[in-house]
Motif scaffolding. Structure first.
Motif, PDB file in Angstrom:
ATOM      1  N   LEU A 159       0.819  -1.215   0.000  1.00 45.53           N
ATOM      2  CA  LEU A 159       0.000   0.000   0.000  1.00 45.53           C
ATOM      3  C   LEU A 159       0.852   1.264   0.000  1.00 45.53           C
ATOM      4  CD1 LEU A 159      -2.895  -0.902   2.458  1.00 45.53           C
ATOM      5  CD2 LEU A 159      -3.009  -0.674  -0.025  1.00 45.53           C
ATOM      6  N   GLN A 160       1.993   1.223   0.651  1.00 42.64           N
ATOM      7  CA  GLN A 160       2.857   2.396   0.703  1.00 42.64           C
ATOM      8  C   GLN A 160       3.680   2.580  -0.573  1.00 42.64           C
ATOM      9  OE1 GLN A 160       3.352   4.992   2.998  1.00 42.64           O
ATOM     10  NE2 GLN A 160       1.367   4.201   3.656  1.00 42.64           N
ATOM     11  N   TYR A 161       4.110   1.492  -1.176  1.00 49.14           N
ATOM     12  CA  TYR A 161       4.958   1.543  -2.376  1.00 49.14           C
ATOM     13  C   TYR A 161       4.355   0.655  -3.464  1.00 49.14           C
ATOM     14  CZ  TYR A 161       8.175   3.267   1.132  1.00 49.14           C
ATOM     15  OH  TYR A 161       8.731   3.970   2.151  1.00 49.14           O
ATOM     16  N   PRO A 162       3.304   1.113  -4.126  1.00 52.36           N
ATOM     17  CA  PRO A 162       2.610   0.260  -5.108  1.00 52.36           C
ATOM     18  C   PRO A 162       3.290   0.223  -6.475  1.00 52.36           C
ATOM     19  CG  PRO A 162       1.446   2.326  -4.874  1.00 52.36           C
ATOM     20  CD  PRO A 162       2.587   2.372  -3.911  1.00 52.36           C
ATOM     21  N   THR A 163       4.520  -0.252  -6.509  1.00 51.96           N
ATOM     22  CA  THR A 163       5.214  -0.419  -7.789  1.00 51.96           C
ATOM     23  C   THR A 163       5.194  -1.898  -8.160  1.00 51.96           C
ATOM     24  OG1 THR A 163       7.362  -0.737  -6.732  1.00 51.96           O
ATOM     25  CG2 THR A 163       6.741   1.535  -7.282  1.00 51.96           C
ATOM     26  N   TRP A 164       5.417  -2.167  -9.445  1.00 47.13           N
ATOM     27  CA  TRP A 164       5.363  -3.562  -9.904  1.00 47.13           C
ATOM     28  C   TRP A 164       6.436  -4.422  -9.237  1.00 47.13           C
ATOM     29  CZ3 TRP A 164       1.253  -5.519 -11.692  1.00 47.13           C
ATOM     30  CH2 TRP A 164       0.364  -4.755 -12.430  1.00 47.13           C
ATOM     31  N   GLY A 165       7.588  -3.867  -8.993  1.00 45.02           N
ATOM     32  CA  GLY A 165       8.651  -4.632  -8.346  1.00 45.02           C
ATOM     33  C   GLY A 165       8.283  -5.041  -6.929  1.00 45.02           C
ATOM     34  N   ILE A 166       7.713  -4.109  -6.173  1.00 41.58           N
ATOM     35  CA  ILE A 166       7.313  -4.400  -4.792  1.00 41.58           C
ATOM     36  C   ILE A 166       6.140  -5.381  -4.772  1.00 41.58           C
ATOM     37  CG2 ILE A 166       6.389  -3.397  -2.673  1.00 41.58           C
ATOM     38  CD1 ILE A 166       9.262  -2.608  -3.138  1.00 41.58           C
ATOM     39  N   ILE A 167       5.170  -5.161  -5.656  1.00 43.20           N
ATOM     40  CA  ILE A 167       3.991  -6.037  -5.682  1.00 43.20           C
ATOM     41  C   ILE A 167       4.377  -7.464  -6.040  1.00 43.20           C
ATOM     42  CG2 ILE A 167       1.805  -6.502  -6.861  1.00 43.20           C
ATOM     43  CD1 ILE A 167       1.487  -3.438  -7.112  1.00 43.20           C
ATOM     44  N   THR A 168       5.181  -7.642  -7.073  1.00 48.38           N
ATOM     45  CA  THR A 168       5.572  -9.004  -7.465  1.00 48.38           C
ATOM     46  C   THR A 168       6.438  -9.662  -6.394  1.00 48.38           C
ATOM     47  OG1 THR A 168       7.416  -8.121  -8.762  1.00 48.38           O
ATOM     48  CG2 THR A 168       5.368  -8.607  -9.942  1.00 48.38           C
ATOM     49  N   SER A 169       7.306  -8.891  -5.774  1.00 44.84           N
ATOM     50  CA  SER A 169       8.122  -9.464  -4.691  1.00 44.84           C
ATOM     51  C   SER A 169       7.251  -9.906  -3.521  1.00 44.84           C
ATOM     52  CB  SER A 169       9.150  -8.443  -4.206  1.00 44.84           C
ATOM     53  OG  SER A 169      10.058  -8.130  -5.224  1.00 44.84           O
ATOM     54  N   ALA A 170       6.281  -9.075  -3.155  1.00 47.36           N
ATOM     55  CA  ALA A 170       5.401  -9.422  -2.040  1.00 47.36           C
ATOM     56  C   ALA A 170       4.556 -10.654  -2.370  1.00 47.36           C
ATOM     57  CB  ALA A 170       4.493  -8.237  -1.700  1.00 47.36           C
ATOM     58  N   VAL A 171       4.068 -10.735  -3.594  1.00 46.97           N
ATOM     59  CA  VAL A 171       3.274 -11.899  -3.993  1.00 46.97           C
ATOM     60  C   VAL A 171       4.140 -13.158  -3.977  1.00 46.97           C
ATOM     61  CG1 VAL A 171       2.072 -12.954  -5.949  1.00 46.97           C
ATOM     62  CG2 VAL A 171       1.543 -10.621  -5.281  1.00 46.97           C
ATOM     63  N   LEU A 172       5.362 -13.053  -4.489  1.00 42.52           N
ATOM     64  CA  LEU A 172       6.251 -14.222  -4.484  1.00 42.52           C
ATOM     65  C   LEU A 172       6.600 -14.664  -3.064  1.00 42.52           C
ATOM     66  CD1 LEU A 172       8.679 -13.481  -7.450  1.00 42.52           C
ATOM     67  CD2 LEU A 172       6.992 -15.310  -7.273  1.00 42.52           C
ATOM     68  N   VAL A 173       6.894 -13.713  -2.201  1.00 42.77           N
ATOM     69  CA  VAL A 173       7.214 -14.050  -0.806  1.00 42.77           C
ATOM     70  C   VAL A 173       6.030 -14.744  -0.155  1.00 42.77           C
ATOM     71  CG1 VAL A 173       7.619 -13.038   1.478  1.00 42.77           C
ATOM     72  CG2 VAL A 173       8.976 -12.296  -0.465  1.00 42.77           C
ATOM     73  N   MET A 174       4.820 -14.227  -0.360  1.00 46.65           N
ATOM     74  CA  MET A 174       3.637 -14.839   0.238  1.00 46.65           C
ATOM     75  C   MET A 174       3.378 -16.223  -0.339  1.00 46.65           C
ATOM     76  SD  MET A 174       2.232 -13.705   2.762  1.00 46.65           S
ATOM     77  CE  MET A 174       1.166 -14.955   3.371  1.00 46.65           C
ATOM     78  N   LEU A 175       3.554 -16.383  -1.646  1.00 48.90           N
ATOM     79  CA  LEU A 175       3.348 -17.700  -2.252  1.00 48.90           C
ATOM     80  C   LEU A 175       4.334 -18.731  -1.707  1.00 48.90           C
ATOM     81  CD1 LEU A 175       2.594 -16.909  -6.002  1.00 48.90           C
ATOM     82  CD2 LEU A 175       1.076 -17.935  -4.324  1.00 48.90           C
ATOM     83  N   PHE A 176       5.608 -18.349  -1.611  1.00 48.33           N
ATOM     84  CA  PHE A 176       6.597 -19.283  -1.084  1.00 48.33           C
ATOM     85  C   PHE A 176       6.322 -19.609   0.380  1.00 48.33           C
ATOM     86  CE2 PHE A 176       9.545 -17.802  -4.576  1.00 48.33           C
ATOM     87  CZ  PHE A 176       9.424 -18.976  -5.295  1.00 48.33           C
ATOM     88  N   GLN A 177       5.902 -18.625   1.157  1.00 52.96           N
ATOM     89  CA  GLN A 177       5.561 -18.890   2.555  1.00 52.96           C
ATOM     90  C   GLN A 177       4.381 -19.839   2.655  1.00 52.96           C
ATOM     91  OE1 GLN A 177       6.744 -17.849   5.740  1.00 52.96           O
ATOM     92  NE2 GLN A 177       8.531 -17.550   4.471  1.00 52.96           N
ATOM     93  N   MET A 178       3.372 -19.612   1.845  1.00 48.64           N
ATOM     94  CA  MET A 178       2.186 -20.455   1.912  1.00 48.64           C
ATOM     95  C   MET A 178       2.442 -21.859   1.377  1.00 48.64           C
ATOM     96  SD  MET A 178      -0.730 -17.675   1.054  1.00 48.64           S
ATOM     97  CE  MET A 178      -2.102 -18.729   1.435  1.00 48.64           C
ATOM     98  N   MET A 179       3.476 -22.023   0.562  1.00 45.90           N
ATOM     99  CA  MET A 179       3.820 -23.365   0.084  1.00 45.90           C
ATOM    100  C   MET A 179       4.742 -24.094   1.050  1.00 45.90           C
ATOM    101  SD  MET A 179       4.260 -23.063  -4.058  1.00 45.90           S
ATOM    102  CE  MET A 179       5.771 -22.165  -3.953  1.00 45.90           C
ATOM    103  N   THR A 180       5.643 -23.391   1.699  1.00 45.36           N
ATOM    104  CA  THR A 180       6.651 -24.065   2.512  1.00 45.36           C
ATOM    105  C   THR A 180       6.250 -24.247   3.971  1.00 45.36           C
ATOM    106  OG1 THR A 180       7.797 -21.975   2.921  1.00 45.36           O
ATOM    107  CG2 THR A 180       8.557 -23.316   1.060  1.00 45.36           C
TER     108      THR A 180
END
Length: 129
Positions: free
Chosen positions: A59-80
């Protein structure tokens, strides 16, 4: 009120929620009496806390780099997280580091006994498993 101020308040609230869940996970690891309760405490609130913090950052930094990184981090956390807690719980069960009385229904005992019998009856296995 303008949108940047609203986003600041929402982000601040999400950071506080994330900090609370992370603190609850750490406190649960210290205070819960048995391994299975600690595994629950280490997995559920930790993922919710991380999701809250990541959403605040997005929400504070809505750039594509931050959004994709956050989505990837959440996906890996939810898988592992589920896989790792399952493996730790199973290893604790096999090495008898948990209270059997805390189990509601012990479905794994029959499977392990059957596997141990099969392994001991198989002359080609050599007892290594």
């Amino acid at each position: 009120m303008n949108w940047p101020v609203v986003l600041d308040w929402v982000s601040g609230f999400l950071l506080i929620v994330g900090a609370f869940f992370s603190f609850a996970a750490g406190l649960g690891l210290l205070r819960f009496p048995d391994l299975l309760s600690r595994l629950h405490s280490a997995s559920k609130p930790q993922v919710l806390g991380l999701a809250s913090v990541l959403l605040a950052v997005v929400l504070q930094y809505p750039t594509w780099g931050i959004i994709t990184s956050a989505v990837l981090v959440m996906l890996f956390q939810m898988m592992t997280i589920p896989a790792s807690t399952h493996m730790v719980g199973r290893a604790a069960y096999r090495t008898k580091h948990l209270k059997r009385s805390a189990l509601y229904k012990d479905e794994l005992a029959e499977v392990i006994e059957k596997a141990d019998r099969t392994r001991s009856e198989d002359p080609g296995s050599g007892g290594n498993g």
